[in-house]
Design a protein around this motif. Structure first.
Motif, mmCIF file in Angstrom:
data_model
loop_
_atom_site.group_PDB
_atom_site.id
_atom_site.type_symbol
_atom_site.label_atom_id
_atom_site.label_comp_id
_atom_site.label_asym_id
_atom_site.label_seq_id
_atom_site.Cartn_x
_atom_site.Cartn_y
_atom_site.Cartn_z
ATOM 1 N N THR A 117 4.469 10.436 -19.822
ATOM 2 C CA THR A 117 3.554 9.297 -19.801
ATOM 3 C C THR A 117 4.272 7.967 -19.574
ATOM 4 O OG1 THR A 117 3.735 9.105 -22.221
ATOM 5 C CG2 THR A 117 1.936 10.463 -21.338
ATOM 6 N N LEU A 118 5.578 7.992 -19.557
ATOM 7 C CA LEU A 118 6.358 6.751 -19.429
ATOM 8 C C LEU A 118 6.719 6.530 -17.957
ATOM 9 C CD1 LEU A 118 8.703 7.162 -22.532
ATOM 10 C CD2 LEU A 118 6.389 6.204 -22.416
ATOM 11 N N GLN A 119 5.745 6.129 -17.179
ATOM 12 C CA GLN A 119 5.947 5.955 -15.750
ATOM 13 C C GLN A 119 6.889 4.798 -15.429
ATOM 14 O OE1 GLN A 119 4.553 8.094 -13.532
ATOM 15 N NE2 GLN A 119 3.652 9.237 -15.231
ATOM 16 N N SER A 120 7.032 3.831 -16.335
ATOM 17 C CA SER A 120 7.872 2.654 -16.083
ATOM 18 C C SER A 120 9.274 2.794 -16.672
ATOM 19 C CB SER A 120 7.204 1.398 -16.664
ATOM 20 O OG SER A 120 5.924 1.188 -16.097
ATOM 21 N N LEU A 121 9.585 3.921 -17.290
ATOM 22 C CA LEU A 121 10.868 4.091 -17.963
ATOM 23 C C LEU A 121 12.025 4.049 -16.960
ATOM 24 C CD1 LEU A 121 11.946 4.570 -20.844
ATOM 25 C CD2 LEU A 121 12.046 7.006 -20.301
ATOM 26 N N LYS A 122 13.044 3.215 -17.281
ATOM 27 C CA LYS A 122 14.205 3.077 -16.417
ATOM 28 C C LYS A 122 15.494 3.557 -17.080
ATOM 29 C CE LYS A 122 12.292 -0.886 -13.906
ATOM 30 N NZ LYS A 122 12.485 -2.317 -13.534
ATOM 31 N N VAL A 123 15.594 3.399 -18.403
ATOM 32 C CA VAL A 123 16.818 3.779 -19.120
ATOM 33 C C VAL A 123 16.449 4.689 -20.278
ATOM 34 C CG1 VAL A 123 18.806 2.953 -20.418
ATOM 35 C CG2 VAL A 123 17.926 1.601 -18.503
ATOM 36 N N LEU A 124 17.106 5.848 -20.358
ATOM 37 C CA LEU A 124 16.874 6.804 -21.437
ATOM 38 C C LEU A 124 18.227 7.238 -21.997
ATOM 39 C CD1 LEU A 124 15.051 8.590 -23.156
ATOM 40 C CD2 LEU A 124 15.068 10.281 -21.304
ATOM 41 N N LYS A 125 18.421 7.023 -23.296
ATOM 42 C CA LYS A 125 19.683 7.352 -23.949
ATOM 43 C C LYS A 125 19.454 8.441 -24.989
ATOM 44 C CE LYS A 125 21.344 2.588 -23.402
ATOM 45 N NZ LYS A 125 21.846 1.378 -24.096
ATOM 46 N N ASN A 144 10.961 6.604 -11.917
ATOM 47 C CA ASN A 144 11.617 5.296 -11.887
ATOM 48 C C ASN A 144 12.860 5.233 -12.763
ATOM 49 O OD1 ASN A 144 9.755 3.929 -10.133
ATOM 50 N ND2 ASN A 144 8.283 3.914 -11.819
ATOM 51 N N LEU A 145 13.240 6.335 -13.384
ATOM 52 C CA LEU A 145 14.406 6.338 -14.256
ATOM 53 C C LEU A 145 15.676 6.125 -13.432
ATOM 54 C CD1 LEU A 145 14.918 6.842 -17.343
ATOM 55 C CD2 LEU A 145 15.697 9.125 -16.683
ATOM 56 N N THR A 146 16.521 5.173 -13.861
ATOM 57 C CA THR A 146 17.759 4.869 -13.148
ATOM 58 C C THR A 146 19.017 5.238 -13.926
ATOM 59 O OG1 THR A 146 17.759 2.601 -14.000
ATOM 60 C CG2 THR A 146 16.670 2.985 -11.887
ATOM 61 N N SER A 147 18.929 5.372 -15.260
ATOM 62 C CA SER A 147 20.107 5.681 -16.067
ATOM 63 C C SER A 147 19.754 6.696 -17.146
ATOM 64 C CB SER A 147 20.663 4.396 -16.710
ATOM 65 O OG SER A 147 21.780 4.686 -17.521
ATOM 66 N N LEU A 148 20.576 7.761 -17.247
ATOM 67 C CA LEU A 148 20.353 8.823 -18.228
ATOM 68 C C LEU A 148 21.682 9.201 -18.862
ATOM 69 C CD1 LEU A 148 18.603 10.984 -19.603
ATOM 70 C CD2 LEU A 148 18.979 12.447 -17.608
ATOM 71 N N ASP A 149 21.717 9.185 -20.193
ATOM 72 C CA ASP A 149 22.931 9.508 -20.936
ATOM 73 C C ASP A 149 22.671 10.722 -21.820
ATOM 74 O OD1 ASP A 149 25.287 9.632 -22.294
ATOM 75 O OD2 ASP A 149 25.257 7.570 -23.044
ATOM 76 N N LEU A 150 23.315 11.844 -21.473
ATOM 77 C CA LEU A 150 23.199 13.086 -22.246
ATOM 78 C C LEU A 150 24.537 13.474 -22.873
ATOM 79 C CD1 LEU A 150 21.012 15.188 -19.772
ATOM 80 C CD2 LEU A 150 20.275 14.241 -21.956
ATOM 81 N N SER A 151 25.441 12.542 -22.994
ATOM 82 C CA SER A 151 26.774 12.848 -23.503
ATOM 83 C C SER A 151 26.758 13.112 -25.004
ATOM 84 C CB SER A 151 27.729 11.692 -23.188
ATOM 85 O OG SER A 151 27.276 10.498 -23.786
ATOM 86 N N GLU A 152 27.817 13.788 -25.466
ATOM 87 C CA GLU A 152 28.029 14.083 -26.891
ATOM 88 C C GLU A 152 26.888 14.904 -27.486
ATOM 89 O OE1 GLU A 152 29.270 10.749 -29.267
ATOM 90 O OE2 GLU A 152 30.192 9.756 -27.548
ATOM 91 N N ASN A 153 26.456 15.902 -26.755
ATOM 92 C CA ASN A 153 25.502 16.879 -27.276
ATOM 93 C C ASN A 153 26.193 18.232 -27.377
ATOM 94 O OD1 ASN A 153 22.454 15.927 -27.579
ATOM 95 N ND2 ASN A 153 23.369 14.720 -25.936
ATOM 96 N N LYS A 154 25.430 19.295 -27.456
ATOM 97 C CA LYS A 154 25.996 20.636 -27.574
ATOM 98 C C LYS A 154 25.531 21.542 -26.440
ATOM 99 C CE LYS A 154 26.293 20.301 -32.623
ATOM 100 N NZ LYS A 154 27.767 20.164 -32.626
#
Length: 507
Positions: A117-125, A144-154
């Protein structure tokens, strides 16, 4: 009494209708009181900014997304809490969100369509959570997402089509995971990705097919991996790649001659690996490479002319960290008779005498550095000139000393004129040949200096001509010569004495 329609008194409404109106008014009042005013509502224990349209609930020990978040919120910070999952409808009431920070929670599950539902989301951490698997569709409808950080997970594996809906994504980080395998189509759909970081994983290989979907990739960082070899054409379809960082691959011993085939790299860093020689064959097609870093590698032998194909190379960085090992840099130029070699220190002094200090000069034109301190830092210039002194070559060596450490950094730079630079390490016979070529700046400066000299000579000649022409009219062109005959010469009767005069004109 109920008045008639024609009476002058107030008309009375029947009781059933009146109750309907009262009920509607009450409902409107309830709705008005329930809905938060613009920029005024804020969840308990959170900080809100109406001007920035942001809500920060950092470090609040939340186990659920709090209620009362304004619907016009654009930045939502829920980091460092105790959230365990993100369901499909959790963020649905906030469709204007542009940045969501869910870092350092306990999220172990992302449901499909969790952010749909977040059509305007650009950054997701999502850094620092407990994600073991990202299901297909978890990032659905995030066009529209431009940056995604999935680091330090398992995460152990990246499945096919994990990022297929992220066509606008430019920055992706998947480092500090337990990745052992990346599926061949995991990066499918990332049409606009420009920056990718993969680090601190258990990957033992990187497939060229996996990276082939990243056609717009500009920078690739691969750090702290367990890969033992770079195979043929690992990056063959990354035509837009300009920078490649390979760092801390302790098992890397082999780089294929065609590993970088098809690339147009501008900078390349291969550091902290186990390669023992410069992969010169791999550099053959990197004609636009300007910066190369080969520091902290156990390089013992280098092939001659290892960098001869790097025509535009401006900087070669090799940091030597082995204690007590002298490193010698021999500046050599060929010709008959042999050209003269001179080293100039950063203090603009000639280094000609052999000494036993930290930095010495050997008779062969070799600058030997046993260890460099801060006082030795600077640029050393090697000048090679022929016997006639009409042709000169320059090469520079920049030394950066480090206090209380045996490590010293050496930077070899092209400078001013073409020439050759030869590096020899005494203990292990390491040799590096660098060929320096003319660049556009040098040509322009040389041409300008030549033109200025020529114009100066011409101006001086014109000045001499002007001075001479001004003084020419002040001299007499006619003069009289008077002479007498010798006694031995006969004097004719028609002579008027022994002296004669005649007039001459100088032209």
């Amino acid at each position: 009494m109920i008045g008639s329609p024609g009476s002058a008194g107030c008309a009375l409404v029947p009781w059933p209708r009146m109750w309907q109106w009262v009920l509607a008014a009450s409902l409107v009042a309830v709705i008005t009181l329930t809905l938060p005013g613009r920029g005024q509502a804020c969840p308990p224990r959170c900080e809100c900014s109406a001007q920035l349209r942001s809500v920060s609930c950092q470090r609040r020990r939340l186990i659920n997304i709090p209620e009362g978040i304004p619907t016009e919120t654009q930045l939502l910070d829920l980091s460092k809490n105790r959230l365990r999952w993100v369901q499909a409808g959790d963020l649905a009431p906030y469709p204007r969100l542009e940045e969501v920070d869910l870092s350092e929670n306990l999220i172990a599950t992302l449901e499909p369509n969790a952010f749909a539902t977040l059509q305007s989301l650009k950054v997701l951490k999502l850094r620092g959570n407990q994600l073991k698997l990202v299901p297909m569709g978890a990032f659905a409808k995030l066009g529209n997402l431009t940056s995604l950080d999935l680091s330090e997970n398992k995460m152990v594996i990246l499945l096919d089509y994990t990022f297929q809906d992220l066509r606008s994504l430019k920055h992706l980080e998947v480092g500090d995971n337990d990745l052992v395998y990346i599926s061949h189509k995991a990066f499918s759909g990332l049409l606009g990705l420009e920056d990718l970081t993969i680090e601190r994983c258990n990957l033992t290989s990187i497939s060229g097919q996996t990276l082939s979907y990243l056609r717009s990739l500009v920078t690739l960082r691969l750090r702290h991996l367990s890969i033992i070899a770079l195979e043929d054409q690992n990056f063959r379809k990354l035509s837009n790649l300009r920078g490649l960082d390979i760092d801390h691959w302790p098992y890397l011993e082999y780089i294929s001659p065609v590993s970088f085939q098809g690339l147009d790299l501008h900078w390349l860093s291969i550091t902290n690996t186990n390669i023992t020689s410069v992969p010169s064959a791999s550099f053959k097609n990197l004609v636009h490479l300007t910066h190369l870093n080969l520091s902290y590698n156990p390089i013992s032998t280098l092939e001659p002319w290892a960098f001869k194909d790097l025509l535009r190379l401006k900087e070669l960085i090799m940091v030597i960290a082995r204690e007590g090992q002298p490193v010698s840099f021999l500046c050599r130029a060929e010709g008959e008779p042999a050209p003269a070699i001179v080293w100039i220190s950063p203090q603009r002094r000639r280094i000609t005498a052999k000494s036993s200090g930290r930095i010495t000069v050997l008779p062969s034109g070799t600058l030997e550095i046993r260890y460099a301190q801060l006082t030795d830092s600077g640029t050393y210039i090697c000048i090679a000139s022929n016997a006639g002194g009409n042709d000169t070559y320059f090469a520079t060596l920049t030394v950066r000393g480090q206090p209380l450490d045996a490590a010293s950094a050496f930077f070899l730079n092209r400078s001013l004129y073409s020439g050759e630079f030869f590096n020899d390490t005494n203990l292990n016979s390491t040799r590096v040949y660098l060929k320096f070529t003319l660049d556009l700046t040098t040509i322009l400066v040389s041409t300008a200096m030549g033109c200025i000299t020529f114009l100066g000579v011409v101006l001086f000649c014109f000045l001499l001509l002007f001075v001479w022409s001004r003084g020419r009219g002040q001299r007499k062109n006619n003069f009289t010569v008077e002479y007498s005959f010798r006694k031995s010469e006969p004097v004719t009767g028609s002579s008027s004495g022994g002296t004669r005069k005649f007039n001459m004109k100088m032209i």
